[in-house]
Write a protein that holds these residues in place. Structure first.
Motif: not given
Lengths: 469, 469
Positions: A259-262, A274-280
């Motif tokens: 998850s994003e929290q993780a 982070r793998p990329f900018e977008s937050v999912c």
């Protein structure tokens, strides 16, 4: 079922020393603490002694002595278990395999190798690599866990979708039963339908039927050019669509999620970007062997399809071993990163197609009861195995937190039962899951398990009190 | 162990009719003959009756009745067994699964499907294909054998090297134990370490612990562009080198072998042409997914290496589905072709690396004892499984031939024991291999098997006399 001590501790220790030598029986406080429990740390260790045999024959002699003097045995591998399966809290004799770590009889045609029970997982992985092969069962504790323990708990990990669990890599098993018989089960054969496959019973029995002393392990071709995607997805249905689409076309070696929290926790506490900018809300990690340009083109085309379908909002593919490792760290570092929050952990599974509803039900339950609790999800979607982690809020007392979590547990296991799932996907039952076994197994099954134990361990001396009473 | 009849046949039949209906209990001579034995034809069938339940509940009622009235049950699937496991020669009630052939609950994400025990293997294969998937366990009797029987005998076949045995495709199992309990084992989960995996015990138990009524079967991605080589080799070491070399580089789906004698028989009795002009002592059939041009180039390069090394003297690669099928017929038609010689058949295995010495030892033994006997070898080198066939010389009396072969058997099994092999690689023990079980399993193991049977079948009514007495 559990054996009571009828002989004096002194007698037991003297007799053990006669088998393995004076220096291989220890009862100092330090060793009783270290070898009397596993990673759960939930029970107070109180073994009588820890014995370190060096051969299968010594192990057999110890088990025969246990039958004679009526003491209980707790097997001890790398003690990385998360269910209390290796806890010795009642004056048991711990049998440690630390001095049985020899690898032998490698055959390049059979691609098998004989391991004493105390061989470390990583030691076997390295051995395979040195011989141009691969031992595929892998997990965070591979640097400490032992093969015997892996087999006794049928360890799973991060490559199950392609390679299966430890069960699938055990070509032969040498065990000492609870009654002291030495059995050589299956002897490395790939095809053998001559009577009941008793080997299968010992795999995952958590040492309650006997002690695994040696295993013939199967190795396989080393994977080539492993390559990973990390893909950002908006909801769980997207993850399932993604999984379905890739699996139909390619042989994936892993399909993990977090998850994003993780992700936030990991990037905040390490140098991994982070793998990329977008937050999912969720991320999927897919791995495959990028064998050639055509496979790469196929993977990219599938990725593009998933973006067009709206299942994936962003993504990245590793272009080097370095990048592959960094993508894996996003998933593999979660457990260690969150350990500072003293998390409540639960390892549960359902069939893959029910994972989205299952996850939502558990989340709804926890959020309704304890809206302040932070939930960290990660796990192995490819095999329906979710790791639920609840972080202790700062300032909350540890005991109070775990008391509240205990009420969560019952609710979670009710959901597991409703979804036909497992109360222990890959960590085993041990002591921790014992009260909840009936959420996954019927009373008839549990009664049969007890009778099967009785066959192999008539005096009830092998890891008593684990799995069931 | 076997249950004696204490109730009158009339009472048993009346009570069975009350469970399944009058027309689903048959005791006419024709059905007693057809459903009272398997392909071995070695025993005279003499069941009391054949019952055809339609549901799991009816099966359970029949087993409960058997406990009550003390009659023995013999399960009957497609009766394609080669070890007499489905023989009913002592007034048993045969439970046939012919009317339980329903497929349901297919899930494309889980890639699982629920099969009643009587689903025909080919029916499942076709179902998978219709849904773009694949059921990979395949063998000559796929058109008649039933899933329940496949599971009870852990059927293997021609794709084990890549896909494993039936055991690997059973995600869940519904069984009725000998005491009449209905168990739902594992329920389709991929990861489930909650207690002993009793499912594994029922797989390969040949109906001696209980009846399999339903199974959740795993399907997989359909293979793409399967392509085969047939390669001529001068000796068995060449086959092993070939195997080793290909396996290190590629994911083979099959690695079979057959002898020149076997090839001659097939081409003489069918329209299948020889693969090439050269005559070689042995032939290897390798199959792989030719996923793209790079894989094809890799396969050709490996082939050329094997020629340069002197392991292979000639070879051919299929260029079409038609050619693939013809190459496979060279191997798959052997068994049917030689059936007119009333062959003695034996299904044995060892670890792969010992196959050349093992084969030579067996051949030396047979040739020394009976120089006039023609030996036809074929089998699955990739998993160490050899099929030994000895043809009856023309003019020799059948009984005399089989009497001579019985002395061969003992010698063969002594070699099996010396090589640590299996007296039954994939056909099970049944009645035929029962006298030889101790060549593969220790007395301690056999004693434990008996006790395990006692747990699940306390009255000894489930397929009594099979595997062990």
């Amino acid at each position: 079922m559990s054996a009571s001590l009828t002989s004096s501790p002194e007698t037991i220790i003297t007799e053990l020393q006669a088998i393995v030598g004076d220096d291989k029986v220890r009862s100092d406080a330090e060793i009783l603490l270290s070898h009397g429990r596993d990673w759960t740390k939930a029970h107070t260790p109180a073994p009588l002694a820890v014995v370190f045999p060096r051969t299968a024959a010594e192990v057999q002699a110890v088990v025969k002595l246990a039958n004679q003097l009526a003491f209980a045995i707790v097997p001890s591998g790398g003690r990385t278990g998360l269910s209390g399966g290796a806890v010795a809290a009642n004056g048991e004799v711990v049998v440690s395999f630390d001095y049985m770590s020899h690898i032998s009889d490698f055959d390049p045609i059979d691609r098998t190798v004989v391991c004493q029970a105390g061989v470390i997982t990583e030691q076997l992985q390295d051995f395979a690599e040195e011989h141009g092969l691969f031992y595929p069962v892998d997990f965070a504790s591979a640097g400490s866990s032992q093969i015997g323990g892996n087999i006794a708990t049928n360890a799973g990990g991060i490559k199950v979708i392609r390679y299966g669990m430890t069960r699938d890599w055990v070509a032969g098993l040498k065990v000492v039963t609870g009654s002291g018989e030495m059995l050589e089960l299956n002897r490395g054969l790939l095809k053998n339908n001559a009577g009941y496959d008793l080997r299968q019973l010992f795999i995952g029995a958590e040492g309650t039927l006997g002690l695994i002393v040696e295993a013939t392990m199967q190795l396989t071709r080393a994977p080539k050019n492993l390559t990973a995607f990390v893909l950002g997805v908006e909801d769980f249905n997207g993850i399932m669509n993604l999984f379905n689409r890739f699996q139909a076309e390619m042989d994936l070696t892993a399909f993990e999620f977090f998850s994003e929290q993780a992700l936030q926790k990991v990037v905040a506490h390490s140098a991994v970007p982070r793998p990329f900018e977008s937050v999912c809300p969720y991320y999927a990690l897919l791995e495959f062997e990028c064998l050639n340009d055509e496979v790469e083109a196929q993977a990219m085309a599938l990725f593009e399809t998933c973006v067009e379908e709206g299942w994936v909002s962003d993504g990245v593919m590793s272009q080097s071993l370095e990048q592959l490792k960094n993508l894996w760290r996003l998933r593999e570092d979660i457990s260690e990163t969150i350990s500072k929050w003293t998390p409540y952990k639960n390892d549960i599974s359902t069939i893959i197609s029910r994972v989205p509803d299952f996850l939502e039900s558990v989340e709804t339950l926890v959020t309704a009861q304890y809206p302040d609790f932070e939930i960290i999800w990660f796990g192995h979607i490819g095999d329906g195995n979710l790791h639920l982690n609840i972080l202790k809020p700062d300032g909350m007392d540890k005991d109070e937190f775990f008391k509240k979590c205990a009420t969560v547990s019952t609710g979670v296991f009710e959901i597991v039962a409703k979804f036909g799932g497992s109360v222990s996907a890959e960590h085993g039952v041990g002591l921790l899951k014992k009260p909840y076994l009936s959420y996954s197994r019927s009373e008839a099954e549990i009664a049969l398990m007890r009778q099967v134990k009785q066959v192999f361990d008539p005096k009830g001396i092998m890891n008593p009190g684990k799995i069931f009473d």
